[in-house]
Design an enzyme around this catalytic site. Structure first.
Site, PDB file in Angstrom:
ATOM      1  N   ASP A 205       0.832  -1.199   0.000  1.00 39.62           N
ATOM      2  CA  ASP A 205       0.000   0.000   0.000  1.00 39.62           C
ATOM      3  C   ASP A 205       0.872   1.257   0.000  1.00 39.62           C
ATOM      4  O   ASP A 205       1.855   1.341   0.735  1.00 39.62           O
ATOM      5  CB  ASP A 205      -0.868  -0.017   1.276  1.00 39.62           C
ATOM      6  CG  ASP A 205      -1.911   1.079   1.281  1.00 39.62           C
ATOM      7  OD1 ASP A 205      -2.711   1.130   0.338  1.00 39.62           O
ATOM      8  OD2 ASP A 205      -1.921   1.883   2.228  1.00 39.62           O
ATOM      9  N   GLU A 248      14.626 -15.357  -0.029  1.00 38.03           N
ATOM     10  CA  GLU A 248      15.062 -16.430   0.878  1.00 38.03           C
ATOM     11  C   GLU A 248      14.024 -17.542   0.950  1.00 38.03           C
ATOM     12  O   GLU A 248      14.315 -18.640   1.406  1.00 38.03           O
ATOM     13  CB  GLU A 248      15.229 -15.893   2.306  1.00 38.03           C
ATOM     14  CG  GLU A 248      16.436 -15.034   2.533  1.00 38.03           C
ATOM     15  CD  GLU A 248      16.371 -14.426   3.938  1.00 38.03           C
ATOM     16  OE1 GLU A 248      15.768 -15.033   4.850  1.00 38.03           O
ATOM     17  OE2 GLU A 248      16.899 -13.322   4.092  1.00 38.03           O
TER      18      GLU A 248
HETATM   19  C1  GLC Z   1      -4.281   3.113  -0.700  1.00 36.82           C
HETATM   20  C2  GLC Z   1      -5.491   2.223  -0.598  1.00 36.82           C
HETATM   21  C3  GLC Z   1      -6.649   3.042  -0.142  1.00 36.82           C
HETATM   22  C4  GLC Z   1      -6.332   3.605   1.223  1.00 36.82           C
HETATM   23  C5  GLC Z   1      -5.027   4.382   1.202  1.00 36.82           C
HETATM   24  C6  GLC Z   1      -4.525   4.659   2.580  1.00 36.82           C
HETATM   25  O1  GLC Z   1      -4.402   4.076  -1.672  1.00 36.82           O
HETATM   26  O2  GLC Z   1      -5.715   1.579  -1.820  1.00 36.82           O
HETATM   27  O3  GLC Z   1      -7.839   2.318  -0.109  1.00 36.82           O
HETATM   28  O4  GLC Z   1      -7.361   4.453   1.639  1.00 36.82           O
HETATM   29  O5  GLC Z   1      -4.008   3.666   0.554  1.00 36.82           O
HETATM   30  O6  GLC Z   1      -4.001   3.502   3.170  1.00 36.82           O
END
Ligand code: GLC
Length: 539
Positions: A205, A248
């Site tokens: 993310d 790994e």
């Molecule tokens: C990313 C995710 C989204 C979330 C954001 C904050 O863009 O896809 O859904 O709100 O990160 O974590």
């Protein structure tokens, strides 16, 4: 999983499970791991290679799981670690890999580390793990700099002792300090925790946001140099180390980056032999239904990724953007940008959008590399744009002062069977209704209603995925454009003996010579491909 000669992730079709909205196993109106386990036979029959599952960790759900309080626990809403282990094992038995989401840019404000930082106070080592600063102005009552949060309002919140902390997203998502060695060590340990439990990779993310300019300069002072928090070169060091860690483990564990970059060149920097394996191709997602623009984005993607030897990924929808059946059903919305405005200028023509979505499925599944399918796109679900304001849950709605409705419209629980809500999403005797209301007219869109109907979106996806698995030309590789096509028609050849033609013009198109038609997105008469249709041919 069995070893393969070409790593699986170079051509995988990865199905995105937005866990809250996929299938509810315990009848509380929210999807969960039990629900995913019960639907593995469906996913197997759909023919996908892996599941990317949105965050399932312990979380107060301020941003639906993207505010993680404990990275080594499953939220009780979704199940337990033992159930996650069962899911991984059962999915593997079905030949399906599992890729959870990891959220390294920020934790929840309820995470132990953040709570310790609050208690320990200014100047403490505990505060060093986040980004705490004194405010500006004589009494420190102004935020430390001019950065805004992605969901509206300043990116800083003041705590009772007077310091401010940084959050690029909601105040419940404090940014971690990636200049701190303990943060590196903690995330490597979390990756190992889940790799040890058999996961096949991670979706990272906000992969482009981890490292901030330590000076925290005002954005207003930026003079064209590196951005103070997006896509800084230093992030790549983190991923080099993650790659070593993944290597790994046996079985080609793999990472996919959520990285929003200004150019394909910048994106290519994430996916190198000593970096991450793949990255979402958001340029493709943001491109209109326009032959020239699509061809340009396909060419740029393949050229740039080719320089680093990485495969492309083709993505049309996810849990953050308007579903593409609705996007393509609008007049070319030039400058359409994900995360920018959720207020559509005109109603969607869903008949048109669906026709294009069918053609787009054949386009994306024929392009070289891997592809993502967002749950429900295989059912042709549109964006639900008329959710009553009272049910909206995305923090974007509140944070924008009710000017942007947010992302709930693409997150409505998906319909499995039956003629009324909950359409099999929860059992009929469930104790709660689905967490977002489902439309009254979804009976024809359920998995059960579409199964066996050759004209349905679901059967189009099933057939396309089956052909993709069997045909040696599809998946990883290269393409050659057929250049004698009129403007508005995209046609390319893949070896051995495969041609994909997509008609984005307003005129029927006479198909090139071919041996047979493998699949079409709509009826083909007299060898003429109607507007907004696609076809797969053998030659
Ligand atoms: C990313 C995710 C989204 C979330 C954001 C904050 O863009 O896809 O859904 O709100 O990160 O974590």
């Amino acid at each position: 999983m069995p070893p393969t000669t070409t790593p699986w992730w170079r051509s995988a079709v990865i199905y995105q499970v937005y866990i809250r909205s996929f299938a509810d196993g315990n009848g509380d109106g929210v999807g969960d791991i039990a629900g995913i386990r019960s639907r593995l036979p469906y996913l197997k029959s759909l023919g996908v290679d892996a599941l990317w599952i949105n965050p399932w960790y312990t979380s107060p759900q301020a941003d639906h799981g993207y505010d993680v309080a404990d990275y080594r626990e499953i939220d009780p809403l979704f199940g337990t670690v033992a159930e996650a282990e069962q899911l991984i094992e059962e999915a593997h038995a079905h030949g399906i890999r599992i890729i959870p989401d990891i959220v390294p840019n920020h934790s929840s404000d309820q995470a132990a580390w953040f709570q310790q930082a609050l208690t320990a106070g200014p100047g403490s080592p505990e505060r060093e793990r986040y980004v705490f600063r004194a405010g500006r102005g004589p009494d420190g009552s102004l935020p430390p700099n001019d950065w805004d949060s992605r969901f509206g309002g300043p990116a800083w919140t003041r705590v009772p002792d007077g310091e401010w902390y940084l959050h690029l997203f909601t105040p419940q998502q404090p940014d971690l300090n990636w200049q701190h060695p303990e943060v590196h060590a903690e995330f490597e340990s979390v990756l190992r925790f889940w790799f040890d439990r058999g996961v096949d990779g991670f979706r990272i993310d906000v992969a482009h946001g981890l490292v901030k300019d330590p000076e925290l300069p005002d954005l207003a002072d930026r003079d064209g140099g590196a951005h103070p928090f997006w896509d800084r070169d230093e992030v790549h060091e983190i991923y080099r180390s993650w790659r070593k860690l993944a290597d790994e483990y046996p079985g080609d564990r793999s990472f996919v980056a959520e990285a929003w970059t200004d150019t394909p060149e910048r994106l290519a920097a994430y996916v190198r032999e000593d970096g991450l394996h793949t990255a979402f191709n958001f340029d493709f997602l943001m491109t209109d239904w326009d032959a020239k623009d699509l061809r340009a984005v396909i060419d740029d993607t393949l050229a740039m990724l080719g320089t680093v030897g990485a495969p492309a990924t083709w993505v049309m929808s996810n849990h953050d953007v308007m579903r593409h059946a609705s996007r393509y059903g609008r007049r070319a919305a030039k400058k359409w940008l994900a995360n920018e405005s959720y207020v559509p200028a005109s109603p969607a023509d869903l008949e048109l959008g669906t026709r294009r979505a069918r053609a787009a499925a054949l386009l994306t599944l024929a392009l070289p590399g891997g592809a993502y399918v967002y749950q429900g796109e295989e059912l042709g679900l549109p964006e639900i744009e008329d959710l009553p304001e009272a049910v909206l849950q995305d923090p974007v709605w509140e944070r924008s002062g009710h000017t942007e409705r947010g992302r709930d419209g693409c997150r409505v629980p998906i319909p499995w069977s039956g003629t009324t809500t909950p359409y099999g999403f929860s059992a009929a005797d469930a104790t709660a209704s689905p967490w977002l209301p489902q439309p009254a007219d979804w009976a024809p869109r359920t998995v059960a209603a579409q199964t066996g109907d050759p004209a349905s979106m679901l059967e189009l996806y099933r057939t396309a995925l089956r052909i993709r698995r069997e045909h040696p030309a599809l998946g990883d590789g290269t393409l050659t454009w057929l250049d004698d096509t009129p403007a508005g028609v995209l046609a390319f050849r893949r070896e051995p003996g495969f041609i994909c033609v997509v008609n984005l013009s307003t005129e029927p198109y006479q198909l090139p010579a071919h041996a047979s038609i493998l699949l079409t997105s709509g009826p083909v008469e007299d060898n003429r491909l109607a507007p907004d249709q696609a076809v797969w041919l053998t030659v």
